[in-house]
Enzyme design. Structure first.
Site, PDB file in Angstrom:
ATOM      1  NE  ARG A 159      -8.510  -8.834   2.672  1.00 40.25           N
ATOM      2  CZ  ARG A 159      -7.627  -9.009   3.651  1.00 40.25           C
ATOM      3  NH1 ARG A 159      -6.425  -9.499   3.365  1.00 40.25           N
ATOM      4  NH2 ARG A 159      -7.941  -8.726   4.902  1.00 40.25           N
ATOM      5  CE  LYS A 210      -8.785 -10.049   9.132  1.00 37.94           C
ATOM      6  NZ  LYS A 210      -7.333 -10.071   9.489  1.00 37.94           N
ATOM      7  CE1 TYR A 239      -3.275 -14.890   6.182  1.00 35.72           C
ATOM      8  CE2 TYR A 239      -4.985 -13.799   4.896  1.00 35.72           C
ATOM      9  CZ  TYR A 239      -3.685 -14.269   5.015  1.00 35.72           C
ATOM     10  OH  TYR A 239      -2.798 -14.116   3.984  1.00 35.72           O
ATOM     11  CG  HIS A 250      -4.217 -13.088  12.621  1.00 34.15           C
ATOM     12  ND1 HIS A 250      -2.848 -13.134  12.418  1.00 34.15           N
ATOM     13  CD2 HIS A 250      -4.761 -12.778  11.418  1.00 34.15           C
ATOM     14  CE1 HIS A 250      -2.576 -12.859  11.159  1.00 34.15           C
ATOM     15  NE2 HIS A 250      -3.719 -12.645  10.527  1.00 34.15           N
ATOM     16  CD  GLU A 302      -3.232 -17.005  11.267  1.00 36.53           C
ATOM     17  OE1 GLU A 302      -3.772 -17.155  12.379  1.00 36.53           O
ATOM     18  OE2 GLU A 302      -3.890 -17.001  10.198  1.00 36.53           O
ATOM     19  CG  ASP A 351      -4.336  -8.856  11.694  1.00 36.38           C
ATOM     20  OD1 ASP A 351      -5.473  -8.543  12.056  1.00 36.38           O
ATOM     21  OD2 ASP A 351      -3.917  -8.675  10.540  1.00 36.38           O
TER      22      ASP A 351
END
Length: 370
Positions: A15, A75, A94, A96, A118, A270
């Site tokens: 991505r 990520k 993101y 996490h 998130e 995650d």
């Protein structure tokens, strides 16, 4: 503002943080966009398309991180990327962090302002930047589970939907949010027997209205979850507590009592995973077996369909990213309390309460500022 788009480097992660269309929007707003060469090549987004959209190409990731004021990723930054971050930068991706104290410590040391997709909220109380990837992951969870049930992948040798005269597989979905509802839709479409478990009767009621007698619903007490898991062929872990570590819903002791070759797919990985035996895996080596039970715990599941995932993600992140670039992070967060909910790290401190509570046993500087 100078906006940087580095190439993603996590295992089998293709991505990209911005499409050429997104770049064109930033440029129209007067910003400079630096895109690492080849950042979108794996999903058919060529460097020429980025140049045509007005981007500048950077030869190396170091160049992107050195020059950009706002870093857009998909990520979490890997350890060496964290060491390139600095106090005058904003990272939007993101994160996490609740399940990743090592990353949190590196972000704290960098001084960066880190905003997590998130934990950005919506006026309705949802998680709009998590939702599209949850839709993808929920649908993929059934595909992955069906594959793992095949004998060649270590499973019991079951066809998810069965055939006339042979019963379908029994699928149990732990969670009735975006992941759970999308997993249910896929499982029902393939003809499986489906039970969705959640602590909220209201959520279960909405699923019942949507699917009718094509699914079963169950309030998620410990006793109920145990009974359902022991009778399941495929269990989807879709539990989520925003910003916090996922609750452990499936105990290790239960595995020896499950049918050999049954499958656990942990979409919550995650956030630490919702099975006691979960540990993160990769697309290169997605599964492992504990007590005869196949575990699929890939931490970036939507990365397996990166073109779909990239466009879905960009559709929802772009307005927030433009606000950060147009206004600067302080004003953008002051103007939008929902974007402000995404702030996880700032000035060497964890600023999100749920993340701070999850990380408190592991690292210092976890109390949100007054």
């Amino acid at each position: 503002m100078r906006v940087g788009i580095p190439k993603e480097i996590k295992n089998h992660e293709y991505r990209v943080g911005a499409t050429p269309d997104s770049v064109r929007e930033f440029v129209a707003h007067g910003h400079t966009v630096l895109v690492e060469q080849g950042a979108g090549a794996a999903i058919g987004l060529a460097d020429a398309q980025y140049l045509a959209a007005g981007a500048e190409l950077a030869a190396t990731p170091e160049d992107v991180f050195a020059r950009a004021e706002l870093i857009l990723k998909v990520k979490e930054p890997q350890p060496h990327e964290c060491r390139w971050l600095r106090p005058d930068q904003v990272l939007f991706t993101y994160l996490h962090l609740a399940a990743d104290p090592a990353q949190a410590q590196l972000l704290l040391a960098s001084g960066v302002t880190a905003i997590a997709y998130e934990t950005v909220t919506s006026p309705a109380g949802g998680l709009p930047l998590l939702a599209p990837m949850s839709e993808v992951a929920g649908r993929m969870a059934i595909q992955a589970g069906a594959m793992c049930l095949e004998k060649s992948h270590g499973g019991a040798g079951l066809l998810l939907g069965g055939v006339p005269g042979v019963a379908p597989a029994n699928v149990v979905i732990l969670g009735a949010g975006v992941v759970g509802s999308n997993a249910a839709a896929m499982a029902v479409g393939l003809g499986a027997q489906v039970t969705v478990v959640n602590h909220s009767v209201e959520r279960l009621r909405r699923l019942d209205e949507r699917f009718g007698n094509r699914i079963h619903t169950q309030v998620g007490t410990g006793v109920a979850i145990e009974a359902l898991v022991l009778d399941a062929d495929l269990v989807i872990g879709a539990a989520l507590v925003p910003g916090a570590a996922a609750p452990k819903l499936v105990r290790r002791a239960w595995l020896a009592r499950m049918r050999p070759g049954s499958v656990l797919v942990d979409v919550s990985i995650d956030q630490g995973g919702c099975f006691e035996t979960s540990r993160p895996t990769t697309h290169a080596a997605p599964t492992y077996v504990v007590d005869g039970i196949v575990h699929y715990c890939v931490a970036n599941m939507p990365g397996a369909v990166p073109r779909t995932s990239t466009f879905a993600l960009n559709h929802v992140t772009l307005p927030f990213a433009l606000a950060l670039a147009d206004k600067g992070w302080r004003q953008a967060l002051a103007d939008d309390p929902h974007l402000a909910s995404g702030l996880n790290v700032q000035g060497g401190r964890i600023t999100h309460a749920a993340v701070a509570r999850a990380l408190a046993p592991s690292i210092d500087s976890t109390e949100p500022p007054a």
